[in-house]
Design an enzyme around this catalytic site. Structure first.
Site: not given
Ligand code: AGP
Length: 620
Positions: A2, A27, A77, A101-102, A489, A493, A496, A512, A615
């Site tokens: 949020c 975010r 969120w 937020n939280g 990674e 991506k 995501e 395996h 984010k």
């Molecule tokens: C990355 O593309 C993602 N949005 C997510 O995996 C991110 O890396 C993860 O939430 C950790 O975030 P941070 O690096 O802010 O701790």
């Protein structure tokens, strides 16, 4: 997670709130809303979906908010309750209005008490309940600040709230009890509060990062701070931000993510300059700072992180062990904190987090501090919770990253880890130290080589392959050695931002189990640059090819035998030939970022704000 903005001053409040919420959109959110004073009465506009929906409501009745100079806003969120208008913030309870937020962990208990007293919450959220607590305290005679303070005594869980009351028009009270909150005095009078600094820099660079357990009380007269625990007034230091507004704009790129992919050379140069003492001429001249002393004392290193930062940690392990011969273990923060880990004496724990606010990573750092284990942070955000709670920090200097999918912060994290590896190699007198001067000379050229790579034929080939593979039913990304975490990674991506099922695998592991899934509908992206693992990876590729998968190969331009096995060939530019294999992740990574970006844009997804993602993940 949020986003919160609160404002009181002389400017049109709703304009400040909406502009601020826009800067927090990255975010991730699923509903939004604002509340503002119209005279001494509070009015709320909130809606499901994007901020535009709130703006439509506001524009349909301009006169209602045009005069307002005090208000709060929120992007939600969803955690407790669906993303509906009813559950959107702000929440009003009698004369009290709040945003949150939280998470309030004991919300069920609070709800039972409130309902037993005859109150009826309108939403399914934990957030709304806080308003009832404040209302009760004000009815007992407390002013708004004191009522918020007393209410917090009933709340468990990490969160921040910002509250207003019709009984005190023009006062905005914010609390940081876990989730971050940043405040600033408006040079035109009044003050602004927000979940991070981005909404503030339009007005000032002088900001105050609230400490855990701080209250900020904003009014036209300015900003005061109080202790949540004692109620006593506090003095808080101002920090000067070095981010410019220009850096926050898209600068002609279609998406922030694309801009951030292209900003990687600059991010690396800035990170290098931020950490090294460039006046010195010896290799890996880490500038004097507390983190260096901690590293010197490490017999073992444990790295904790989540998501992309965890992938960076995995590559860091390979590098530190290869160059410095210091044992490194890597853990997912969310797993580490709930098992019974054994952390031996002499271990230094490094938490990596671009945001510096990830709940699980922070929790591990706190656990370690309780056990008196030295902690280091690698983060991109100055003033973030991680940067303040760890014993020392190495900053990445990637600048603000707006795209939810991490790109430049990832390569900047890698750069920090490689700099630490080289430094430790020399410091420990590792066998590799003789190679270090030549390696360092190559490393400082990486930003330039990366810039070349971003303009090379590799990117054209990447776009072409992406366009032809957009209908693939699933993807495997495979690699060995340093290329294995890069493959993880790459798969993350694609999931995501393109919402396509993808898995990253160590190439040697395919047989395996997962090879059972390979057929004509699948695509395998193989990372096989010229390194110690290339031949083994290529033999794994043969197994995949025999089963009909489409193959995208990424390797040295001169590697014609690999190229001949692939349906799509992405040659690394010739400038990368002769580079130490440790440096190849910097060149493979942008190719995979662009590959996912292209597929996502062809599919038409919301690249910068992918669904369901945030984010900075400030809840567990
Ligand atoms: C990355 O593309 C993602 N949005 C997510 O995996 C991110 O890396 C993860 O939430 C950790 O975030 P941070 O690096 O802010 O701790």
């Amino acid at each position: 997670m949020c986003g919160i903005v609160g404002y009181v001053g002389t400017r049109p409040a709703v304009d400040v709130l909406i502009r601020g919420l826009r800067r927090l959109e990255y975010r991730g959110y699923d509903s939004a809303g604002v509340a503002f004073f119209r005279g001494s009465r509070l009015e709320i506009r909130k809606a499901e979906g994007k901020l535009e929906n709130v703006e439509k409501l506001l524009n349909s009745n301009l006169s209602s908010h045009g005069e307002a100079t005090c208000g709060i806003g929120h992007t939600r969120w969803a955690t407790h309750g669906k993303p509906t208008t009813q559950n959107a913030h702000p929440h009003q309870t009698g004369h009290v209005v709040l945003v949150h937020n939280g998470i309030i962990e004991n919300y069920q208990e609070i709800k039972r008490e409130i309902v037993a007293k005859g109150f009826h919450p309108k939403s399914e959220t934990d957030s709304e309940l806080f308003g009832f607590l404040v209302l009760q305290e004000m009815d007992r005679g407390a002013n708004l600040t004191e009522a918020v303070r007393r209410s917090f005594a009933h709340v468990q869980g990490a969160c921040s709230v910002v509250v207003m009351s019709e009984r005190e028009p023009g006062v905005v009270v914010g609390v940081r009890n876990g989730s971050p909150l940043v405040a600033a005095r408006d040079p035109l009078g009044g003050a602004i509060l927000a979940s991070d600094a981005q909404p503030l820099i339009e007005y000032t660079r002088e900001v105050i990062f609230l400490e855990q357990g701080d209250m900020a009380v904003a009014s036209r007269d300015g900003l005061r701070f109080f202790s949540l625990e004692s109620g006593r007034e506090l003095q808080r230091e101002t920090a000067t931000l070095d981010w410019s507004l220009e850096k926050l704009d898209k600068q002609g790129f279609a998406h922030y993510m694309l801009k951030e992919i292209h900003e990687q050379p600059t991010a690396l140069v800035d990170t290098l300059n931020g950490l090294l003492d460039r006046v010195r001429t010896d290799p890996f001249p880490l500038a004097e700072q507390p983190g260096v002393k901690l590293l010197d004392s490490a017999r073992e290193i444990l790295i904790v992180a989540c998501g992309t930062s965890w992938h960076a940690a995995q590559i860091g392990k390979y590098w530190i062990e290869r160059w410095a011969r210091v044992p490194v273990s890597v853990d997912l923060a969310s797993e580490f904190r709930y098992r019974s880990p054994v952390v031996g004496p002499g271990t230094v724990v490094i938490g990596i987090s671009q945001s510096g606010e990830t709940a699980d990573t922070l929790a591990v750092i706190r656990q370690m501090k309780e056990q008196r284990i030295p902690t280091l942070a690698v983060t991109n955000v100055r003033g973030s919770t991680l940067s303040r709670e760890a014993d020392a920090v190495f900053y990445t200097s990637a600048g603000p990253e707006i795209g939810v999918a991490a790109t430049k912060t990832f390569t900047a994290q890698l750069f920090v880890l490689l700099l630490l590896s080289g430094y430790l190699s020399l410091r420990r007198g590792a066998d590799s130290r003789a190679e270090i001067p030549a390696f360092f000379e190559q490393l400082v050229k990486v930003p330039h080589i990366l810039a070349d790579c971003l303009g090379s034929e590799a990117m054209t080939a990447t776009r072409k392959a992406a366009a032809e593979l957009v209908t693939s039913k699933g993807f495997f990304f495979i690699g060995r050695g340093y290329s294995f975490p890069v493959a993880l990674e790459g798969a993350l991506k694609l999931k995501e931002i393109a919402y396509i099922h993808a898995e990253g695998y160590a190439a040697g592991e395919l047989k395996h189990g997962p090879i059972a899934m390979i057929d004509e509908g699948m695509t395998v992206v193989v990372l096989a640059p010229q390194d110690a693992w290339r031949d083994k990876t290529v033999s794994n590729l043969e197994e995949v090819k025999a089963r009909g998968a489409r193959i995208v190969g990424i390797g040295a331009a001169s590697d014609s035998s690999l190229a001949s096995l692939c349906h799509h060939w992405i040659p690394l530019p010739s400038i990368t030939q002769g580079l130490d294999e440790s440096l190849l992740p910097f060149l493979l990574t942008p190719i995979l970022q662009l590959f996912s970006y292209e597929i996502a844009t062809i599919k038409g997804t919301d690249v910068d704000k992918p669904r369901n993602l945030a984010k900075s993940v400030t809840v567990e």
